[in-house]
Enzyme design. Sequence first.
Site, PDB file in Angstrom:
ATOM      1  N   ARG A   1       0.843  -1.198   0.000  1.00 53.33           N
ATOM      2  CA  ARG A   1       0.000   0.000   0.000  1.00 53.33           C
ATOM      3  C   ARG A   1       0.874   1.243   0.000  1.00 53.33           C
ATOM      4  O   ARG A   1       2.092   1.176   0.112  1.00 53.33           O
ATOM      5  CB  ARG A   1      -0.929   0.000   1.222  1.00 53.33           C
ATOM      6  CG  ARG A   1      -0.225   0.240   2.550  1.00 53.33           C
ATOM      7  CD  ARG A   1      -1.204   0.182   3.712  1.00 53.33           C
ATOM      8  NE  ARG A   1      -0.513   0.434   4.981  1.00 53.33           N
ATOM      9  CZ  ARG A   1      -0.964   0.044   6.165  1.00 53.33           C
ATOM     10  NH1 ARG A   1      -2.107  -0.623   6.255  1.00 53.33           N
ATOM     11  NH2 ARG A   1      -0.298   0.328   7.274  1.00 53.33           N
TER      12      ARG A   1
ATOM     13  N   ASP B   1       9.315  -9.482   6.480  1.00 49.98           N
ATOM     14  CA  ASP B   1       9.540  -8.598   7.622  1.00 49.98           C
ATOM     15  C   ASP B   1      10.963  -8.094   7.458  1.00 49.98           C
ATOM     16  O   ASP B   1      11.931  -8.851   7.609  1.00 49.98           O
ATOM     17  CB  ASP B   1       9.377  -9.378   8.928  1.00 49.98           C
ATOM     18  CG  ASP B   1       9.666  -8.539  10.173  1.00 49.98           C
ATOM     19  OD1 ASP B   1      10.321  -7.484  10.046  1.00 49.98           O
ATOM     20  OD2 ASP B   1       9.251  -8.952  11.272  1.00 49.98           O
ATOM     21  N   VAL B   2      11.118  -6.830   7.127  1.00 45.69           N
ATOM     22  CA  VAL B   2      12.427  -6.315   6.724  1.00 45.69           C
ATOM     23  C   VAL B   2      13.466  -6.371   7.839  1.00 45.69           C
ATOM     24  O   VAL B   2      14.670  -6.276   7.574  1.00 45.69           O
ATOM     25  CB  VAL B   2      12.329  -4.870   6.177  1.00 45.69           C
ATOM     26  CG1 VAL B   2      11.522  -4.837   4.892  1.00 45.69           C
ATOM     27  CG2 VAL B   2      11.765  -3.920   7.221  1.00 45.69           C
TER      28      VAL B   2
ATOM     29  N   TYR C   1      12.377   8.214  14.655  1.00 45.52           N
ATOM     30  CA  TYR C   1      12.213   8.178  13.193  1.00 45.52           C
ATOM     31  C   TYR C   1      13.309   9.004  12.520  1.00 45.52           C
ATOM     32  O   TYR C   1      13.952   8.550  11.567  1.00 45.52           O
ATOM     33  CB  TYR C   1      10.835   8.733  12.852  1.00 45.52           C
ATOM     34  CG  TYR C   1      10.489   8.781  11.386  1.00 45.52           C
ATOM     35  CD1 TYR C   1      10.013   7.656  10.731  1.00 45.52           C
ATOM     36  CD2 TYR C   1      10.600   9.967  10.661  1.00 45.52           C
ATOM     37  CE1 TYR C   1       9.661   7.692   9.388  1.00 45.52           C
ATOM     38  CE2 TYR C   1      10.261  10.023   9.317  1.00 45.52           C
ATOM     39  CZ  TYR C   1       9.796   8.879   8.687  1.00 45.52           C
ATOM     40  OH  TYR C   1       9.457   8.929   7.365  1.00 45.52           O
TER      41      TYR C   1
ATOM     42  N   LYS D   1      16.282   7.846   9.826  1.00 41.02           N
ATOM     43  CA  LYS D   1      16.349   8.397   8.477  1.00 41.02           C
ATOM     44  C   LYS D   1      17.691   9.078   8.211  1.00 41.02           C
ATOM     45  O   LYS D   1      18.208   9.039   7.084  1.00 41.02           O
ATOM     46  CB  LYS D   1      15.177   9.346   8.239  1.00 41.02           C
ATOM     47  CG  LYS D   1      13.815   8.657   8.277  1.00 41.02           C
ATOM     48  CD  LYS D   1      13.727   7.491   7.296  1.00 41.02           C
ATOM     49  CE  LYS D   1      12.344   6.868   7.252  1.00 41.02           C
ATOM     50  NZ  LYS D   1      12.234   5.787   6.257  1.00 41.02           N
TER      51      LYS D   1
END
Length: 263
Positions: A16, A63-64, A155, A159
């Site tokens: 998605r 599942d990464v 997060y 990144k």
Amino acid sequence: MGKLDGRVVLITGAARGQGEREARLFAGEGARVVLADVLDAQGEALAKELTAGEGRAVYVHLDVGREEDWAAAVTSAKNAFGKIDGLVNNAGILRFNELTSTPLAEFQQIVQVNQVGAFLGIKTVAPEIAAAGGGTIVNTASYTGVTGMAYVGAYTATKHAIVGLTRVAALELAAKGIRVNAVCPGAIDTAMSNPAQLDPEADTEAAAQALDELYRKLVPLGRVGRPEEVAALALFLSCEDSSYITGQPFVIDGGWLAGVSVL
């Protein structure tokens, strides 16, 4: 002729949102696409739609953050298409929390999916790309990978790490014919920033308009970004149009990072 004719590209988080748009665009440009996700029903349905009797897509559960899942995904991809010569590390999660209030378990979960997931993708798939004669890796970082943002500390840390991994991978893999770049989206209208998309009772159009109104004040272009715009950038970095580009983070944020407007 499509821009990715003859290519086999594995896309994580492909069931998605941004990943789905990338999968649709890449398939439309001639690639055979390996859709990887943990959302099995959605991923399988998308693979069936994209295949349409032509064998252009296959779904694999991934599942990464699990190395064994990566190994299994590569095996499935090679069984289906014979090789892999492209990777889009798109999967990621976002949690909002004040940094000093963030539980260790939450921080580690975000690191496991976002940062470890990208690392394992490069580690596992880069040798396959090299064996195929070269290709591309596109890592999904973020606007927050090149600046800071309050309440998304974990997060943001992951990144930033992805931007660093991108640069190191580009240096180490260039001699093997592999280009590695990163996309750094700002606010994009997906379920990550617009949870209303996951609620079948919600007015998604109204939610999207509300996002546009919010970012009208923050973003020079006056609206939230669209996943198809990020997909187009990922395509550019995966095809010959970007043949002399590697090791770079590409910000796609409607001008958000450019500065603060006083008007």
